[in-house]
Enzyme design. Structure first.
Site, PDB file in Angstrom:
ATOM      1  N   SER A  64     -39.745 -29.400  17.670  1.00  0.00           N
ATOM      2  CA  SER A  64     -38.827 -29.352  16.549  1.00  0.00           C
ATOM      3  C   SER A  64     -37.409 -29.281  17.101  1.00  0.00           C
ATOM      4  O   SER A  64     -37.202 -29.417  18.307  1.00  0.00           O
ATOM      5  CB  SER A  64     -39.160 -28.163  15.645  1.00  0.00           C
ATOM      6  OG  SER A  64     -39.400 -26.997  16.422  1.00  0.00           O
ATOM      7  N   HIS A  69     -23.427 -30.816  13.034  1.00  0.00           N
ATOM      8  CA  HIS A  69     -22.267 -31.708  13.135  1.00  0.00           C
ATOM      9  C   HIS A  69     -21.145 -31.080  12.321  1.00  0.00           C
ATOM     10  O   HIS A  69     -21.334 -30.790  11.133  1.00  0.00           O
ATOM     11  CB  HIS A  69     -22.586 -33.095  12.576  1.00  0.00           C
ATOM     12  CG  HIS A  69     -23.745 -33.776  13.240  1.00  0.00           C
ATOM     13  ND1 HIS A  69     -23.659 -34.336  14.494  1.00  0.00           N
ATOM     14  CD2 HIS A  69     -25.016 -33.955  12.840  1.00  0.00           C
ATOM     15  CE1 HIS A  69     -24.829 -34.853  14.823  1.00  0.00           C
ATOM     16  NE2 HIS A  69     -25.682 -34.635  13.842  1.00  0.00           N
ATOM     17  N   CYS A  84     -42.081 -26.773  13.248  1.00  0.00           N
ATOM     18  CA  CYS A  84     -43.463 -26.987  12.806  1.00  0.00           C
ATOM     19  C   CYS A  84     -44.079 -25.681  12.312  1.00  0.00           C
ATOM     20  O   CYS A  84     -45.203 -25.675  11.831  1.00  0.00           O
ATOM     21  CB  CYS A  84     -44.302 -27.638  13.890  1.00  0.00           C
ATOM     22  SG  CYS A  84     -44.343 -26.753  15.429  1.00  0.00           S
TER      23      CYS A  84
END
Lengths: 135, 135
Positions: A64, A69, A84
């Protein structure tokens, strides 16, 4: 479980702080019970459009990842935490809100993967929250 | 624009192929008009649960990213393609379906960011497709 965060009204100084972004990617996995499988990667981006400038980073955790950003000129950031296994989404949201002094956070939680076969069946839980500046 | 893909029934050999994963991350950005800002990072994961083993990778593109996690034992993979500009989602879906010989692909397209303020307003377009094995 995939937590999708769009955060608004953040502090531009913090959103430009690549060290803060790196610390978040380095420390957040263990704070929600995840294990990094590689160090974080962080880049500062200054492309053709100044409005798109910011800091981007990524860390791989066991099957994972977490991505971030930032867009300081827009006081905006986005974060994806994809695991997960289940984790405390509220703790993640609170931590990110505080770290980047966000005034508004929109979140979406998706259940994905082999145990959640169709996008229709996926119990997408949309929540939206407004919070006062926490820092 | 954030394209979320869950792919099922993939070829285990391809899902184990870290070179294929790396080529996908290296070449897919330019094929949909995106610019890498760093080389792809790819790791093969063999943790406590063999069912979770697989290949994980990501590549940073201008203020966005592509991630992939494969689970060969489950013939499953997931891919996220997140960009601050629009791109041809159908081309991405077709390419991934072919590369990993997927028999079923569930997709979700989210509009995110400062121009799409609330999760409620976000025109989430859920589509689900079944395709025959393409390779």
């Amino acid at each position: 479980m995939h937590l999708i965060i769009d955060g608004y009204g953040g502090d531009p100084g913090r959103l430009w702080d690549s060290g803060l972004v790196e610390r978040f990617l380095d420390q957040h996995p263990s704070s929600i019970g995840m294990t990094k499988i590689a160090p974080p990667e962080v880049h500062t981006y200054r492309g053709a459009q100044p409005g798109d400038w910011g800091v981007s980073g990524f860390v791989l955790i066991a099957e994972s990842h977490i991505s971030i950003h930032t867009f300081p000129a827009k006081a905006y950031l986005n974060v994806d935490i994809f695991s997960c296994k289940s984790f405390d989404t509220e703790a993640s949201i609170a931590g990110i809100t505080e770290d980047f002094a966000l005034s508004r956070v929109d979140t979406l939680v998706l259940e994905r993967g082999i145990d959640h076969l169709s996008a229709e069946q996926a119990r997408a839980e949309v929540s939206q929250r407004r919070s006062g500046l926490t820092a």
